[in-house]
Design an enzyme around this catalytic site. Structure first.
Site: not given
Length: 483
Positions: A286, A441
């Site tokens: 998440c 990222c």
């Protein structure tokens, strides 16, 4: 003959964000083969290196479980719908009803329960004598614990060792702004006792492990799984099966949630659904993919509902049933689950009869693989300070950002080019092969996968930015927002 294949949220980046695609094929195997030909990025998520369908990916035909058939040979006909369900991680009465009647304060507090014939005084006394251990005081544990306390479950335990962060407040409703920096356990206990001072709250500030799980679980009737990683999820499952404790399961990712009840006497366990975990990093967390703030409220409340029903012995719990919730479309789907007679934990002849090393089982810390040498690390990784040095020296390299466009808008490293991870298989030709490539990222997981893919395509110099943009914000440029 085209059939509809429903694509789960974690895999939609590889289908151009489509939640359903039309693919031709006469069997499940043909459909999936054609699907991964059309959307190449899906292949490593569905098939292992030997070309076999991964064991942590389940396929349903018109909501029917076909895992125990020769599923890849299973024929399909016009109008059939295929669902891909990857891992993302009647009850018997429990507890002993105390003879003591409810106090006047309890009668006033639980009056809306007491006037329901399905609950009544007897049911409320069962709740008062019942106990639930919540694994985690986060997104799922927060709403579940609040509703268990409000319902009058007499003893609630919470296992957690984290502190409250600002990023938690979007969904972890048991905590509030003044709690930031506090222990989640202290924050949760204060909130629950403020809600209902008539119950007992136990807190365990520790990481759940194979060494302490059985001892922690034993005093409780039901275990509520609010974990966010695969090693702990398999640990919770196996401990519940060994002890015979029902496991009210929940899982969330972006806009989708899952719920079920595992490890009851005649029902399936989590390993019946997913015998093996996905490789580390294949399924985003998440923290990487995000989660709609209200989603864990729905799933955590379902978990609490199942726990309350199990304690009172009423209704039809989610045993042998797998509930999938799509918040974006406001749709619920229910799939049937079967107990696997060959399950290594709950099957006819179990081979897992004691808790194991779940980090190793999930590949998080494989003991058989040698540690990466310093030279190998230098060849495949770069830290933020070295990246800053290269930028200051105006070295010629290509900085590739593989996050999603919405993340790129939040903050970026100067000079980076955005190509989301799911689009890399179709767009890697845009990346220059004659330059050194640095891939980044949010935290380094997605970029590591992109870097490995690029090396397979013949790129000679590809490095992954350790720690991602969060590390860049911490150590180089605090003006870049953390999220």
């Amino acid at each position: 003959m085209a059939n509809k294949i429903l694509i789960p949220t974690p895999l939609r980046p590889f289908t151009g964000k489509q939640d359903a695609v039309e693919v031709d094929g006469a069997t499940i195997g043909e459909l999936l083969a054609n699907l991964t030909t059309k959307y190449e990025g899906l292949k490593p998520h569905l098939y292992n290196e030997q070309g076999k369908l991964r064991s942590f990916v389940n396929v349903y035909l018109n909501d029917e479980d076909i895992r125990y058939l020769e599923k890849e040979k299973t024929p399909v006909k016009a109008g059939d719908t295929i669902s891909i369900i990857p891992s993302v991680a009647g009850g018997a009465p429990t507890g002993t009803v105390e003879a003591a009647a409810l106090t006047n304060d309890e009668v006033k507090r639980y009056s809306r329960h007491l006037i329901m014939p399905e609950v009544g005084v007897e049911g409320q006394l069962k709740l008062k004598a019942g106990s639930v251990l919540c694994i985690g005081a986060g997104g799922l544990g927060s709403p579940a614990a609040l509703y268990l306390a409000a319902a009058g479950v007499g003893r609630i335990g919470i296992v957690d060792f984290d502190v409250v962060d600002f990023s938690n407040l979007q969904r972890q409703v048991i905590h509030s702004t003044p709690d930031v920096g506090r222990s989640k356990l202290a924050s949760a206990k204060d909130r629950l006792l403020a809600l209902n001072p008539l119950i007992e709250i136990d807190t365990y500030e520790t990481a759940l492990s194979s060494k302490n799980a059985l001892d922690l679980f034993k005093p409780y009737d039901i275990i509520l799984d609010g974990t966010d990683n695969f090693p702990t999820r398999y640990l919770v499952n196996d401990a519940c099966v060994i002890l015979g404790k029902p496991n009210t399961y929940g899982s969330i990712f972006r806009f989708e949630g899952q719920a079920s009840v595992f490890a009851t006497k005649n029902g399936p366990c989590y390993r019946c659904l997913y015998p093996e975990p996905p490789p580390p990093g294949l399924v985003p967390s998440c923290a990487e993919g995000g989660v709609l703030g209200v989603l864990p409220g729905v799933i955590g409340t379902i978990q609490a509902t199942e726990a309350v029903k199990l304690i009172m012995g009423i209704g039809e719990p989610l045993i042998g049933r797998f509930l999938i919730y799509d918040a974006l479309r406001m749709k619920f789907r229910e799939l049937k689950l079967k107990k696997d007679p060959d399950c290594p934990v709950c099957g006819t002849h179990p081979t897992v009869t004691e808790l194991i090393d779940y980090e190793q089982f999930c590949g998080v810390a494989p003991v058989s693989e040698p540690a990466m040498s310093a030279q190998e690390s230098n060849e495949t990784e770069i830290d933020v300070r070295e990246l800053k040095r290269k930028m200051d020296a105006k070295e010629d390299f290509y900085l590739l950002d593989v996050r999603e466009p919405n993340e790129f808008k939040i903050g970026r490293i100067p000079g980076s080019t955005l190509i989301p991870l799911g689009e890399i298989p179709q767009r890697y030709q845009e990346i220059p092969k004659d330059k050194e490539i640095v891939v980044q990222c949010k935290m380094g997981g997605r970029s590591a996968k992109a870097a490995a893919f690029l090396r397979q395509q013949g790129f000679k110099s590809v490095k992954n930015l350790k720690g991602g943009i969060l590390d860049w914000s911490d150590k180089i440029d605090p003006s870049v927002p953390k999220y």
